[in-house]
Write a protein that holds these residues in place. Sequence first.
Motif, PDB file in Angstrom:
ATOM      1  N   TYR A  75      25.964  38.092  10.950  1.00 32.00           N
ATOM      2  CA  TYR A  75      25.398  37.078  10.048  1.00 32.00           C
ATOM      3  C   TYR A  75      24.237  37.669   9.254  1.00 32.00           C
ATOM      4  CZ  TYR A  75      23.208  32.781   8.414  1.00 32.00           C
ATOM      5  OH  TYR A  75      22.652  31.809   7.625  1.00 32.00           O
ATOM      6  N   GLU A  76      23.373  38.426   9.915  1.00 28.43           N
ATOM      7  CA  GLU A  76      22.248  39.047   9.222  1.00 28.43           C
ATOM      8  C   GLU A  76      22.725  39.994   8.130  1.00 28.43           C
ATOM      9  OE1 GLU A  76      18.507  39.452  12.166  1.00 28.43           O
ATOM     10  OE2 GLU A  76      20.279  40.528  12.851  1.00 28.43           O
ATOM     11  N   GLN A  77      23.778  40.741   8.415  1.00 27.12           N
ATOM     12  CA  GLN A  77      24.322  41.662   7.423  1.00 27.12           C
ATOM     13  C   GLN A  77      24.901  40.910   6.233  1.00 27.12           C
ATOM     14  OE1 GLN A  77      27.105  44.144   9.523  1.00 27.12           O
ATOM     15  NE2 GLN A  77      25.515  45.162  10.716  1.00 27.12           N
ATOM     16  N   ARG A  78      25.601  39.806   6.503  1.00 25.14           N
ATOM     17  CA  ARG A  78      26.166  38.997   5.411  1.00 25.14           C
ATOM     18  C   ARG A  78      25.061  38.458   4.510  1.00 25.14           C
ATOM     19  NH1 ARG A  78      31.444  36.314   6.241  1.00 25.14           N
ATOM     20  NH2 ARG A  78      32.512  37.324   7.973  1.00 25.14           N
ATOM     21  N   MET A  79      23.983  37.986   5.116  1.00 25.12           N
ATOM     22  CA  MET A  79      22.875  37.457   4.333  1.00 25.12           C
ATOM     23  C   MET A  79      22.174  38.560   3.537  1.00 25.12           C
ATOM     24  SD  MET A  79      22.944  34.193   4.779  1.00 25.12           S
ATOM     25  CE  MET A  79      24.733  34.458   4.811  1.00 25.12           C
ATOM     26  N   ALA A  80      22.037  39.736   4.153  1.00 25.47           N
ATOM     27  CA  ALA A  80      21.377  40.851   3.469  1.00 25.47           C
ATOM     28  C   ALA A  80      22.163  41.294   2.243  1.00 25.47           C
ATOM     29  CB  ALA A  80      21.194  42.015   4.436  1.00 25.47           C
ATOM     30  N   CYS A  81      23.487  41.193   2.301  1.00 27.76           N
ATOM     31  CA  CYS A  81      24.325  41.591   1.173  1.00 27.76           C
ATOM     32  C   CYS A  81      24.119  40.689  -0.039  1.00 27.76           C
ATOM     33  CB  CYS A  81      25.802  41.571   1.567  1.00 27.76           C
ATOM     34  SG  CYS A  81      26.276  42.901   2.695  1.00 27.76           S
ATOM     35  N   ARG A  82      23.509  39.523   0.166  1.00 22.65           N
ATOM     36  CA  ARG A  82      23.329  38.564  -0.924  1.00 22.65           C
ATOM     37  C   ARG A  82      21.891  38.517  -1.424  1.00 22.65           C
ATOM     38  NH1 ARG A  82      27.655  37.628   1.910  1.00 22.65           N
ATOM     39  NH2 ARG A  82      29.322  36.246   1.186  1.00 22.65           N
ATOM     40  N   ASP A  83      21.078  39.462  -0.992  1.00 17.01           N
ATOM     41  CA  ASP A  83      19.658  39.451  -1.335  1.00 17.01           C
ATOM     42  C   ASP A  83      19.397  39.484  -2.835  1.00 17.01           C
ATOM     43  OD1 ASP A  83      18.817  39.241   1.238  1.00 17.01           O
ATOM     44  OD2 ASP A  83      18.227  41.334   1.488  1.00 17.01           O
ATOM     45  N   GLY A  84      20.269  40.098  -3.606  1.00 15.75           N
ATOM     46  CA  GLY A  84      20.014  40.236  -5.028  1.00 15.75           C
ATOM     47  C   GLY A  84      20.433  39.043  -5.866  1.00 15.75           C
ATOM     48  N   ARG A  85      21.034  38.051  -5.247  1.00 20.04           N
ATOM     49  CA  ARG A  85      21.519  36.889  -6.005  1.00 20.04           C
ATOM     50  C   ARG A  85      20.402  35.867  -6.210  1.00 20.04           C
ATOM     51  NH1 ARG A  85      26.949  35.189  -2.985  1.00 20.04           N
ATOM     52  NH2 ARG A  85      27.054  33.739  -4.737  1.00 20.04           N
ATOM     53  N   PRO A  86      20.533  34.986  -7.224  1.00 24.53           N
ATOM     54  CA  PRO A  86      19.489  33.986  -7.483  1.00 24.53           C
ATOM     55  C   PRO A  86      19.227  33.102  -6.262  1.00 24.53           C
ATOM     56  CG  PRO A  86      21.045  34.085  -9.305  1.00 24.53           C
ATOM     57  CD  PRO A  86      21.636  34.910  -8.200  1.00 24.53           C
ATOM     58  N   PRO A  87      17.976  32.721  -6.034  1.00 27.41           N
ATOM     59  CA  PRO A  87      17.633  31.891  -4.865  1.00 27.41           C
ATOM     60  C   PRO A  87      18.411  30.582  -4.801  1.00 27.41           C
ATOM     61  CG  PRO A  87      15.651  32.771  -5.871  1.00 27.41           C
ATOM     62  CD  PRO A  87      16.782  33.108  -6.794  1.00 27.41           C
ATOM     63  N   THR A  88      18.681  29.967  -5.950  1.00 28.54           N
ATOM     64  CA  THR A  88      19.428  28.703  -5.927  1.00 28.54           C
ATOM     65  C   THR A  88      20.836  28.921  -5.380  1.00 28.54           C
ATOM     66  OG1 THR A  88      19.946  29.084  -8.266  1.00 28.54           O
ATOM     67  CG2 THR A  88      18.146  27.546  -7.760  1.00 28.54           C
ATOM     68  N   GLU A  89      21.483  30.011  -5.792  1.00 31.07           N
ATOM     69  CA  GLU A  89      22.822  30.318  -5.281  1.00 31.07           C
ATOM     70  C   GLU A  89      22.785  30.596  -3.790  1.00 31.07           C
ATOM     71  OE1 GLU A  89      24.917  33.365  -7.336  1.00 31.07           O
ATOM     72  OE2 GLU A  89      24.510  32.544  -9.320  1.00 31.07           O
ATOM     73  N   ARG A  90      21.802  31.363  -3.368  1.00 32.66           N
ATOM     74  CA  ARG A  90      21.708  31.726  -1.958  1.00 32.66           C
ATOM     75  C   ARG A  90      21.437  30.511  -1.080  1.00 32.66           C
ATOM     76  NH1 ARG A  90      17.290  35.877  -1.135  1.00 32.66           N
ATOM     77  NH2 ARG A  90      18.182  35.983   0.960  1.00 32.66           N
ATOM     78  N   LEU A  91      20.608  29.585  -1.570  1.00 31.62           N
ATOM     79  CA  LEU A  91      20.280  28.419  -0.755  1.00 31.62           C
ATOM     80  C   LEU A  91      21.465  27.464  -0.645  1.00 31.62           C
ATOM     81  CD1 LEU A  91      18.027  27.267   0.928  1.00 31.62           C
ATOM     82  CD2 LEU A  91      17.214  25.998  -1.071  1.00 31.62           C
ATOM     83  N   VAL A  92      22.207  27.279  -1.740  1.00 27.22           N
ATOM     84  CA  VAL A  92      23.399  26.422  -1.659  1.00 27.22           C
ATOM     85  C   VAL A  92      24.438  27.058  -0.742  1.00 27.22           C
ATOM     86  CG1 VAL A  92      25.317  25.421  -2.955  1.00 27.22           C
ATOM     87  CG2 VAL A  92      23.009  25.356  -3.906  1.00 27.22           C
TER      88      VAL A  92
END
Length: 210
Positions: free
Chosen positions: A60-77
Amino acid sequence: MSDDEIMEAVDQALREHGYAELTMQDIADESEKSKSLLHYHYDTKEDLLVAFLDDLLSDYEQRMACRDGRPPTERLVEFVARFVFTPEDSGREQFHLALLEMRSQGPFNDRIREQLERSDEILRSTAAEIITEGIDSGVFEEVDPERTAALLVATLDGARTRQITLGEANETYTRTVVEQALTQIVGPILEEGVELPDLDAVLADLDRDE
């Protein structure tokens, strides 16, 4: 037999048998390997399940880390969308029911409790980090990231637990709560003019990624 194969076997066996009834033989049957081979790597079922939880959280941590560069709104949804169970998610729901059984052992088993505490910390810190990034980038208003994250995770985790334990009568409950969380918790912290991605589109993307 690789660690990945063993963890996949644990995953399948948990979905099939749940936590309470799970045996090392059940896991061996899912892997088509002998129980003695499993015991070569892990002395007890508890050892294996603790390793499985550790692997699950690391993934799960790795999946979240892969999305670090995306906009915060996208990541939070996307973060909140991961709590949605649809009527078609019976296998995933059975898996989380098994995890819920394991959570009940937390007060009595130090090793399992450590993994549960780690899980809670990962969820809250992930949400808090996304909110902090959103504040810094000007898409979220100035709020307390940790307190907002704690409220969000408690709401979503509670919804997931309720749907799992009450079954088919509440098969769309997580979807309803996620929609309300986006409206009532995330919506009020958006800066003026900022919009959230469409939930259905995010869910579709997650389905493709699984």
